[in-house]
Design a protein around this motif. Structure first.
Motif, PDB file in Angstrom:
ATOM      1  N   LEU A  31       0.823  -1.209   0.000  1.00  0.00           N
ATOM      2  CA  LEU A  31       0.000   0.000   0.000  1.00  0.00           C
ATOM      3  C   LEU A  31       0.859   1.263   0.000  1.00  0.00           C
ATOM      4  CD1 LEU A  31      -2.873  -0.997   2.472  1.00  0.00           C
ATOM      5  CD2 LEU A  31      -2.928  -0.917  -0.023  1.00  0.00           C
ATOM      6  N   ALA A  32       1.987   1.227   0.699  1.00  0.00           N
ATOM      7  CA  ALA A  32       2.889   2.381   0.696  1.00  0.00           C
ATOM      8  C   ALA A  32       3.420   2.631  -0.712  1.00  0.00           C
ATOM      9  CB  ALA A  32       4.036   2.154   1.677  1.00  0.00           C
ATOM     10  N   TRP A  33       3.700   1.564  -1.441  1.00  0.00           N
ATOM     11  CA  TRP A  33       4.159   1.710  -2.823  1.00  0.00           C
ATOM     12  C   TRP A  33       3.070   2.366  -3.673  1.00  0.00           C
ATOM     13  CZ3 TRP A  33       2.685  -0.001  -7.692  1.00  0.00           C
ATOM     14  CH2 TRP A  33       3.639   0.106  -8.700  1.00  0.00           C
ATOM     15  N   VAL A  34       1.838   1.946  -3.491  1.00  0.00           N
ATOM     16  CA  VAL A  34       0.728   2.528  -4.255  1.00  0.00           C
ATOM     17  C   VAL A  34       0.570   4.016  -3.920  1.00  0.00           C
ATOM     18  CG1 VAL A  34      -1.774   2.491  -4.590  1.00  0.00           C
ATOM     19  CG2 VAL A  34      -0.492   0.339  -4.500  1.00  0.00           C
ATOM     20  N   LEU A  35       0.616   4.344  -2.635  1.00  0.00           N
ATOM     21  CA  LEU A  35       0.462   5.739  -2.232  1.00  0.00           C
ATOM     22  C   LEU A  35       1.608   6.614  -2.743  1.00  0.00           C
ATOM     23  CD1 LEU A  35      -0.731   5.234   1.459  1.00  0.00           C
ATOM     24  CD2 LEU A  35      -2.100   6.112  -0.451  1.00  0.00           C
ATOM     25  N   SER A  36       2.786   6.035  -2.861  1.00  0.00           N
ATOM     26  CA  SER A  36       3.958   6.795  -3.300  1.00  0.00           C
ATOM     27  C   SER A  36       4.150   6.776  -4.810  1.00  0.00           C
ATOM     28  CB  SER A  36       5.221   6.227  -2.636  1.00  0.00           C
ATOM     29  OG  SER A  36       5.141   6.325  -1.238  1.00  0.00           O
ATOM     30  N   PHE A  37       3.300   6.070  -5.528  1.00  0.00           N
ATOM     31  CA  PHE A  37       3.498   5.902  -6.968  1.00  0.00           C
ATOM     32  C   PHE A  37       3.534   7.228  -7.735  1.00  0.00           C
ATOM     33  CE2 PHE A  37       2.150   4.929 -11.326  1.00  0.00           C
ATOM     34  CZ  PHE A  37       3.138   4.017 -11.660  1.00  0.00           C
ATOM     35  N   PRO A  38       2.695   8.214  -7.418  1.00  0.00           N
ATOM     36  CA  PRO A  38       2.773   9.470  -8.176  1.00  0.00           C
ATOM     37  C   PRO A  38       4.165  10.109  -8.126  1.00  0.00           C
ATOM     38  CG  PRO A  38       0.726   9.383  -6.946  1.00  0.00           C
ATOM     39  CD  PRO A  38       1.538   8.205  -6.492  1.00  0.00           C
ATOM     40  N   LEU A  39       4.778  10.135  -6.948  1.00  0.00           N
ATOM     41  CA  LEU A  39       6.119  10.701  -6.850  1.00  0.00           C
ATOM     42  C   LEU A  39       7.140   9.794  -7.526  1.00  0.00           C
ATOM     43  CD1 LEU A  39       8.004  12.884  -5.766  1.00  0.00           C
ATOM     44  CD2 LEU A  39       8.176  11.576  -3.630  1.00  0.00           C
ATOM     45  N   THR A  40       6.968   8.481  -7.372  1.00  0.00           N
ATOM     46  CA  THR A  40       7.900   7.531  -7.977  1.00  0.00           C
ATOM     47  C   THR A  40       7.927   7.657  -9.491  1.00  0.00           C
ATOM     48  OG1 THR A  40       7.500   5.963  -6.167  1.00  0.00           O
ATOM     49  CG2 THR A  40       8.502   5.088  -8.176  1.00  0.00           C
ATOM     50  N   VAL A  41       6.761   7.761 -10.107  1.00  0.00           N
ATOM     51  CA  VAL A  41       6.701   7.825 -11.564  1.00  0.00           C
ATOM     52  C   VAL A  41       7.256   9.151 -12.068  1.00  0.00           C
ATOM     53  CG1 VAL A  41       4.354   8.752 -11.773  1.00  0.00           C
ATOM     54  CG2 VAL A  41       5.257   7.291 -13.562  1.00  0.00           C
ATOM     55  N   TYR A  42       7.069  10.219 -11.306  1.00  0.00           N
ATOM     56  CA  TYR A  42       7.654  11.499 -11.712  1.00  0.00           C
ATOM     57  C   TYR A  42       9.178  11.437 -11.658  1.00  0.00           C
ATOM     58  CZ  TYR A  42       9.597  16.140 -11.320  1.00  0.00           C
ATOM     59  OH  TYR A  42      10.397  17.240 -11.493  1.00  0.00           O
ATOM     60  N   VAL A  43       9.718  10.968 -10.514  1.00  0.00           N
ATOM     61  CA  VAL A  43      11.170  10.951 -10.326  1.00  0.00           C
ATOM     62  C   VAL A  43      11.839   9.942 -11.248  1.00  0.00           C
ATOM     63  CG1 VAL A  43      13.029  10.456  -8.689  1.00  0.00           C
ATOM     64  CG2 VAL A  43      11.017  11.748  -7.942  1.00  0.00           C
ATOM     65  N   GLY A  44      11.277   8.735 -11.320  1.00  0.00           N
ATOM     66  CA  GLY A  44      11.941   7.659 -12.041  1.00  0.00           C
ATOM     67  C   GLY A  44      11.700   7.624 -13.531  1.00  0.00           C
ATOM     68  N   TYR A  45      10.575   8.203 -13.983  1.00  0.00           N
ATOM     69  CA  TYR A  45      10.261   8.116 -15.417  1.00  0.00           C
ATOM     70  C   TYR A  45      10.203   9.490 -16.087  1.00  0.00           C
ATOM     71  CZ  TYR A  45       7.999   7.001 -19.804  1.00  0.00           C
ATOM     72  OH  TYR A  45       7.723   6.893 -21.141  1.00  0.00           O
ATOM     73  N   PHE A  46       9.264  10.334 -15.674  1.00  0.00           N
ATOM     74  CA  PHE A  46       9.058  11.586 -16.398  1.00  0.00           C
ATOM     75  C   PHE A  46      10.264  12.520 -16.274  1.00  0.00           C
ATOM     76  CE2 PHE A  46       4.581  10.279 -15.816  1.00  0.00           C
ATOM     77  CZ  PHE A  46       4.214  10.273 -17.150  1.00  0.00           C
ATOM     78  N   ARG A  47      10.840  12.629 -15.105  1.00  0.00           N
ATOM     79  CA  ARG A  47      11.983  13.525 -14.931  1.00  0.00           C
ATOM     80  C   ARG A  47      13.196  13.036 -15.727  1.00  0.00           C
ATOM     81  NH1 ARG A  47      16.190  14.685 -10.939  1.00  0.00           N
ATOM     82  NH2 ARG A  47      16.417  16.962 -10.777  1.00  0.00           N
TER      83      ARG A  47
END
Length: 427
Positions: free
Chosen positions: A118-134
């Motif tokens: 669940l922590a991974w799901v909640l943190s996914f928006p920041l994760t996808v920004y840092v790891g992919y879009f940025r």
């Protein structure tokens, strides 16, 4: 990636160590300075720094300085995730559900696994920004979203499996040792990381990249010759297909004992001259000869032990005040895991300069070793400039002390030119 998941995965991959887009080539290195009695180290250093165009420097600075803010954002995000679990009662509901299980270790294991997911799901928006879009914005990633997501899910699976076992062991230490659990916890973490380093090259890294022996040729022969000359028992060099993920150049020494290996990625081999490759591999061999893997492991245990002690001190006082509201009884209550992770995130943020200094010191030692082993100061300086694609080339001394876990490009070029100045008469 949630703070704890990232922390656990870094532990598993501890065996390993800008922003110019790939279509924008790095400016050519200046010609080696003519050997003269009076060699100006500062002028030679500045000549290399001047090969970076203003646009390249601005882009590199923007990428790396953005990382300063991300440290703060990730810490605050971790605290926010903990607030969802504790303040909104999510932790209490998970614990109530797991109480149906018959044995305490099963209840703890189930809670931890559910929390990590669940922590991974909640943190996914920041994760996808840092790891992919940025990474795509700065031209550093080669992955499609599907490829990136697939690897992120693999990382999640590793974190849930190994993280659940690790946290289960830590809670066992808490219940047995009470207030002194942090001593045992540091030992457990050290053991866990050591096992991760041992298994990393042969079981973990292959989940993300293919590693094959470097083909026979002058580059391989030069690396193995340098290894033999410096007492490194390497009979092979491995080539990693890192270009499937990133444009970054890199190399590493990984593993412990029978799993230790010297590797370079295909970006390094494709984008750099043989002299530059030799300079990089001399640095990596330095990590082995100078026992940096073991030194960093010991330093890690000391830092994490201190961190666990501080975490316990803060945890006990917060639970005494807010525990009834959060449904957390004491330090042995697994329902307090979100609080522990939030405190770990804060301590990790505060300890960043300490950890960076420990790593950066070892990296500088390996730099000097590599210069003496490879004897390629211009090759090493050229590599330092290419690394400006994702590292700020010329920070202030305070910036370097606080935010750099490797020497800055300026420091590395200066180190290489200083070495060169002292060896101008060598043949």
């Amino acid at each position: 990636m949630p703070t704890l998941l990232k922390f656990l995965l870094v532990c598993l991959l501890l065996a390993t160590a800008g922003s110019v887009q790939a279509q924008t080539p790095t400016a050519p290195s200046p010609a080696p300075a003519t050997a003269q009695p009076a060699y100006d180290v500062n002028a030679a250093t500045q000549a290399y720094l001047n090969t970076l165009t203003p646009a390249q420097k601005a882009r590199s600075d923007a990428y790396f300085e953005g990382g300063y803010w991300l440290l703060l954002v990730e810490m605050l995000y971790a605290v926010g995730v903990a607030a969802v679990f504790l303040g909104l009662g999510l932790s209490r509901r998970i614990k109530a559900w797991t109480e149906r299980l018959p044995q305490r270790f099963l209840r703890t294991l189930a809670y931890v696994a559910i929390y990590l997911l669940l922590a991974w799901v909640l943190s996914f928006p920041l994760t996808v920004y840092v790891g992919y879009f940025r990474e795509h914005h700065y031209g550093l990633s080669n992955q499609s979203f599907g490829e990136w997501l697939g690897e992120s899910l693999t990382s999640l699976a590793l974190s849930v499996v190994f993280g659940s076992l690790l946290i289960l062991a830590l809670y066992a230490a808490v219940r047995r040792a009470g207030r002194t659990w942090w001593v045992w916890g540091a030992g457990i973490m050290g053991t866990f990381v050591a096992v991760g380093i041992f298994l990393g090259p042969v079981f973990i890294s292959p989940l993300f990249n293919k590693s094959t022996p470097l083909p026979a040729g002058p580059v391989r022969a030069a690396i193995l010759s340098m290894a033999r000359a410096n007492g490194v028992p390497a009979d092979n060099v491995y080539l990693v297909d890192a270009s499937r993920q990133s444009k970054r150049i890199s190399a590493n020494v990984s593993g412990i004992g029978s799993t230790i290996r010297v590797s370079l990625n295909d970006n390094l081999l494709r984008r750099c001259t043989p002299q530059e490759v030799q300079a990089v591999m001399g640095h990596e061999l330095g990590h082995y000869v100078l026992n940096h893997i073991y030194e960093l492991l010991l330093s890690f245990v000391m830092v994490i032990g201190t961190g666990f002690w501080l975490l316990d001190w803060m945890f006990v006082r917060l639970v005494a005040r807010f525990g009834s509201r959060w449904g957390v009884a004491d330090r042995a209550d697994v329902g307090g895991l979100p609080l522990a992770v939030a405190l770990l995130a804060v301590l990790t943020f505060l300890s960043t300069p300490i950890v960076n200094t420990i790593v950066r010191t070892n990296e500088l030692e390996a730099d000097v070793f590599g210069l003496n082993a490879a004897r390629q100061p211009d090759g090493f300086a050229a590599i330092a400039m290419k690394l400006s694609e994702y590292r700020k080339i010329d920070p202030t001394p305070l910036e370097e002390a606080l935010f750099f876990d490797h020497p800055s490009g300026h420091t590395r070029v200066y180190t290489a030119m200083r070495w060169k100045a002292e060896h101008l008469g060598d043949k």
